[in-house]
Write a protein that holds these residues in place. Structure first.
Motif, PDB file in Angstrom:
ATOM      1  N   MET A   1      39.242  -0.865  48.096  1.00 32.64           N
ATOM      2  CA  MET A   1      39.256  -0.612  49.521  1.00 32.64           C
ATOM      3  C   MET A   1      38.405   0.610  49.860  1.00 32.64           C
ATOM      4  O   MET A   1      37.650   0.591  50.802  1.00 32.64           O
ATOM      5  N   ILE A   2      38.535   1.674  49.077  1.00 31.95           N
ATOM      6  CA  ILE A   2      37.759   2.884  49.325  1.00 31.95           C
ATOM      7  C   ILE A   2      36.279   2.618  49.078  1.00 31.95           C
ATOM      8  O   ILE A   2      35.426   3.081  49.816  1.00 31.95           O
ATOM      9  N   LEU A   3      35.988   1.847  48.020  1.00 37.56           N
ATOM     10  CA  LEU A   3      34.597   1.586  47.671  1.00 37.56           C
ATOM     11  C   LEU A   3      33.877   0.779  48.741  1.00 37.56           C
ATOM     12  O   LEU A   3      32.697   0.992  48.998  1.00 37.56           O
ATOM     13  N   ILE A   4      34.568  -0.141  49.400  1.00 35.88           N
ATOM     14  CA  ILE A   4      33.942  -0.964  50.442  1.00 35.88           C
ATOM     15  C   ILE A   4      33.613  -0.124  51.668  1.00 35.88           C
ATOM     16  O   ILE A   4      32.592  -0.334  52.314  1.00 35.88           O
ATOM     17  N   SER A   5      34.416   0.871  51.970  1.00 33.49           N
ATOM     18  CA  SER A   5      34.180   1.679  53.164  1.00 33.49           C
ATOM     19  C   SER A   5      32.981   2.615  53.011  1.00 33.49           C
ATOM     20  O   SER A   5      32.383   3.000  54.006  1.00 33.49           O
ATOM     21  N   ILE A   6      32.623   2.980  51.790  1.00 33.44           N
ATOM     22  CA  ILE A   6      31.480   3.868  51.605  1.00 33.44           C
ATOM     23  C   ILE A   6      30.205   3.120  51.230  1.00 33.44           C
ATOM     24  O   ILE A   6      29.177   3.737  51.003  1.00 33.44           O
ATOM     25  N   LEU A   7      30.263   1.799  51.198  1.00 37.55           N
ATOM     26  CA  LEU A   7      29.104   1.007  50.786  1.00 37.55           C
ATOM     27  C   LEU A   7      27.889   1.175  51.694  1.00 37.55           C
ATOM     28  O   LEU A   7      26.775   1.340  51.191  1.00 37.55           O
ATOM     29  N   PRO A   8      28.010   1.166  53.044  1.00 45.36           N
ATOM     30  CA  PRO A   8      26.810   1.344  53.878  1.00 45.36           C
ATOM     31  C   PRO A   8      26.122   2.703  53.684  1.00 45.36           C
ATOM     32  O   PRO A   8      24.895   2.771  53.606  1.00 45.36           O
ATOM     33  N   ILE A   9      26.892   3.756  53.556  1.00 44.29           N
ATOM     34  CA  ILE A   9      26.296   5.076  53.377  1.00 44.29           C
ATOM     35  C   ILE A   9      25.658   5.180  51.995  1.00 44.29           C
ATOM     36  O   ILE A   9      24.558   5.722  51.846  1.00 44.29           O
ATOM     37  N   THR A  10      26.307   4.634  50.971  1.00 45.64           N
ATOM     38  CA  THR A  10      25.744   4.652  49.627  1.00 45.64           C
ATOM     39  C   THR A  10      24.453   3.854  49.571  1.00 45.64           C
ATOM     40  O   THR A  10      23.478   4.276  48.936  1.00 45.64           O
ATOM     41  N   THR A  11      24.417   2.716  50.240  1.00 41.84           N
ATOM     42  CA  THR A  11      23.194   1.909  50.293  1.00 41.84           C
ATOM     43  C   THR A  11      22.078   2.674  50.992  1.00 41.84           C
ATOM     44  O   THR A  11      20.933   2.658  50.533  1.00 41.84           O
ATOM     45  N   THR A  12      22.403   3.345  52.071  1.00 41.48           N
ATOM     46  CA  THR A  12      21.406   4.140  52.789  1.00 41.48           C
ATOM     47  C   THR A  12      20.857   5.248  51.905  1.00 41.48           C
ATOM     48  O   THR A  12      19.643   5.464  51.839  1.00 41.48           O
TER      49      THR A  12
ATOM     50  N   GLY B   1      21.064  18.078  68.495  1.00 38.24           N
ATOM     51  CA  GLY B   1      22.129  17.853  69.458  1.00 38.24           C
ATOM     52  C   GLY B   1      22.749  16.464  69.453  1.00 38.24           C
ATOM     53  O   GLY B   1      23.567  16.165  70.309  1.00 38.24           O
ATOM     54  N   LEU B   2      22.387  15.618  68.513  1.00 35.49           N
ATOM     55  CA  LEU B   2      23.012  14.300  68.427  1.00 35.49           C
ATOM     56  C   LEU B   2      24.264  14.364  67.566  1.00 35.49           C
ATOM     57  O   LEU B   2      24.312  15.100  66.594  1.00 35.49           O
ATOM     58  N   LYS B   3      25.260  13.594  67.931  1.00 33.98           N
ATOM     59  CA  LYS B   3      26.451  13.500  67.096  1.00 33.98           C
ATOM     60  C   LYS B   3      26.182  12.478  65.993  1.00 33.98           C
ATOM     61  O   LYS B   3      25.509  11.475  66.206  1.00 33.98           O
ATOM     62  N   THR B   4      26.705  12.750  64.812  1.00 31.67           N
ATOM     63  CA  THR B   4      26.541  11.804  63.710  1.00 31.67           C
ATOM     64  C   THR B   4      27.457  10.625  63.972  1.00 31.67           C
ATOM     65  O   THR B   4      28.669  10.720  63.833  1.00 31.67           O
ATOM     66  N   SER B   5      26.873   9.512  64.366  1.00 37.14           N
ATOM     67  CA  SER B   5      27.647   8.330  64.689  1.00 37.14           C
ATOM     68  C   SER B   5      27.112   7.147  63.893  1.00 37.14           C
ATOM     69  O   SER B   5      26.229   7.280  63.050  1.00 37.14           O
ATOM     70  N   GLU B   6      27.650   6.000  64.206  1.00 36.15           N
ATOM     71  CA  GLU B   6      27.214   4.767  63.554  1.00 36.15           C
ATOM     72  C   GLU B   6      25.749   4.475  63.861  1.00 36.15           C
ATOM     73  O   GLU B   6      25.016   3.970  63.016  1.00 36.15           O
ATOM     74  N   TYR B   7      25.293   4.831  65.055  1.00 36.11           N
ATOM     75  CA  TYR B   7      23.899   4.581  65.439  1.00 36.11           C
ATOM     76  C   TYR B   7      22.926   5.452  64.649  1.00 36.11           C
ATOM     77  O   TYR B   7      21.851   5.005  64.269  1.00 36.11           O
ATOM     78  N   VAL B   8      23.314   6.676  64.380  1.00 41.95           N
ATOM     79  CA  VAL B   8      22.460   7.574  63.598  1.00 41.95           C
ATOM     80  C   VAL B   8      22.349   7.068  62.164  1.00 41.95           C
ATOM     81  O   VAL B   8      21.265   7.013  61.579  1.00 41.95           O
TER      82      VAL B   8
ATOM     83  N   ASN C   1      22.787   3.968  61.137  1.00 46.21           N
ATOM     84  CA  ASN C   1      21.981   2.744  61.154  1.00 46.21           C
ATOM     85  C   ASN C   1      20.501   3.045  61.339  1.00 46.21           C
ATOM     86  O   ASN C   1      19.646   2.367  60.781  1.00 46.21           O
ATOM     87  N   GLY C   2      20.188   4.067  62.125  1.00 43.51           N
ATOM     88  CA  GLY C   2      18.792   4.469  62.294  1.00 43.51           C
ATOM     89  C   GLY C   2      18.189   4.993  60.995  1.00 43.51           C
ATOM     90  O   GLY C   2      17.048   4.679  60.655  1.00 43.51           O
ATOM     91  N   ILE C   3      18.978   5.778  60.256  1.00 45.96           N
ATOM     92  CA  ILE C   3      18.502   6.279  58.967  1.00 45.96           C
ATOM     93  C   ILE C   3      18.318   5.120  57.998  1.00 45.96           C
ATOM     94  O   ILE C   3      17.341   5.074  57.235  1.00 45.96           O
ATOM     95  N   LEU C   4      19.229   4.157  58.021  1.00 42.35           N
ATOM     96  CA  LEU C   4      19.091   2.970  57.175  1.00 42.35           C
ATOM     97  C   LEU C   4      17.842   2.177  57.534  1.00 42.35           C
ATOM     98  O   LEU C   4      17.108   1.710  56.653  1.00 42.35           O
ATOM     99  N   LEU C   5      17.560   2.049  58.823  1.00 41.11           N
ATOM    100  CA  LEU C   5      16.360   1.332  59.265  1.00 41.11           C
ATOM    101  C   LEU C   5      15.091   2.041  58.819  1.00 41.11           C
ATOM    102  O   LEU C   5      14.143   1.403  58.353  1.00 41.11           O
ATOM    103  N   VAL C   6      15.075   3.363  58.916  1.00 40.44           N
ATOM    104  CA  VAL C   6      13.925   4.128  58.437  1.00 40.44           C
ATOM    105  C   VAL C   6      13.742   3.927  56.932  1.00 40.44           C
ATOM    106  O   VAL C   6      12.624   3.754  56.439  1.00 40.44           O
TER     107      VAL C   6
ATOM    108  N   VAL D   1      20.771  14.098  58.488  1.00 41.13           N
ATOM    109  CA  VAL D   1      21.990  14.326  59.285  1.00 41.13           C
ATOM    110  C   VAL D   1      21.993  15.744  59.854  1.00 41.13           C
ATOM    111  O   VAL D   1      22.365  15.952  61.012  1.00 41.13           O
ATOM    112  N   ALA D   2      21.524  16.711  59.078  1.00 37.51           N
ATOM    113  CA  ALA D   2      21.455  18.083  59.580  1.00 37.51           C
ATOM    114  C   ALA D   2      20.468  18.193  60.736  1.00 37.51           C
ATOM    115  O   ALA D   2      20.750  18.868  61.731  1.00 37.51           O
ATOM    116  N   ILE D   3      19.342  17.520  60.632  1.00 37.81           N
ATOM    117  CA  ILE D   3      18.352  17.557  61.713  1.00 37.81           C
ATOM    118  C   ILE D   3      18.900  16.905  62.971  1.00 37.81           C
ATOM    119  O   ILE D   3      18.711  17.421  64.076  1.00 37.81           O
ATOM    120  N   THR D   4      19.610  15.785  62.829  1.00 37.66           N
ATOM    121  CA  THR D   4      20.182  15.137  64.021  1.00 37.66           C
ATOM    122  C   THR D   4      21.226  16.022  64.687  1.00 37.66           C
ATOM    123  O   THR D   4      21.342  16.035  65.907  1.00 37.66           O
TER     124      THR D   4
END
Length: 125
Positions: free
Chosen positions: A1-12, A58-65, A67-72, A51-54
């Motif tokens: 369960m824990i491993l599935i929740s960190i999969l998107p960030i680990t992939t990024t 002034g941006l909050k670290t959210s799902e969109y940020v 996903n944007g890093i993953l897209l880059v 994440v530090a630059i965002t």
């Protein structure tokens, strides 16, 4: 369960490191474990920096940020494959690779069982 929740960030993180390593031709002839370690460490550095630059701008670290890093990372990875044309992204695993991966999997399972029994961040009521 824990491993599935960190999969998107680990992939990024892994994808960013692979992109950076391809663009700058880092560790061309290493064993598989060295390459994966280099990809992850480099990606962790780039992810933390982005994440530090965002947060600085002034941006909050959210799902969109994230996903944007993953897209880059995806765009950079495929462009590095097109322009650099590296064929040695993955190498055949050696005996040492199998031993190191089995040790990491074992330690990960032990850590997950420990965190299930004794959560690091207990719920507060």
């Amino acid at each position: 369960m824990i491993l599935i929740s960190i999969l998107p960030i680990t992939t990024t993180i892994f994808l960013l490191g692979m992109t950076f390593s391809n663009w700058f031709s880092l560790n061309k002839n290493g064993i598989l474990f060295e390459k994966i370690t280099l990809y992850f460490v480099t990606g962790l550095m780039l992810y933390t920096l982005s994440v530090a630059i965002t947060q600085i701008i002034g941006l909050k670290t959210s799902e969109y940020v994230i996903n944007g890093i993953l897209l880059v990372g995806l765009v950079g990875f495929f462009s590095s494959l097109m322009f650099k044309g590296q064929k040695n992204l993955f190498v055949k695993p050696t005996k040492i690779d199998y031993i190191l991966f089995s040790m990491i999997i074992f330690l990960g399972l032990v850590l997950e069982q420990y965190l299930v029994k004794y959560p690091h961040f207990p719920p507060y009521g």
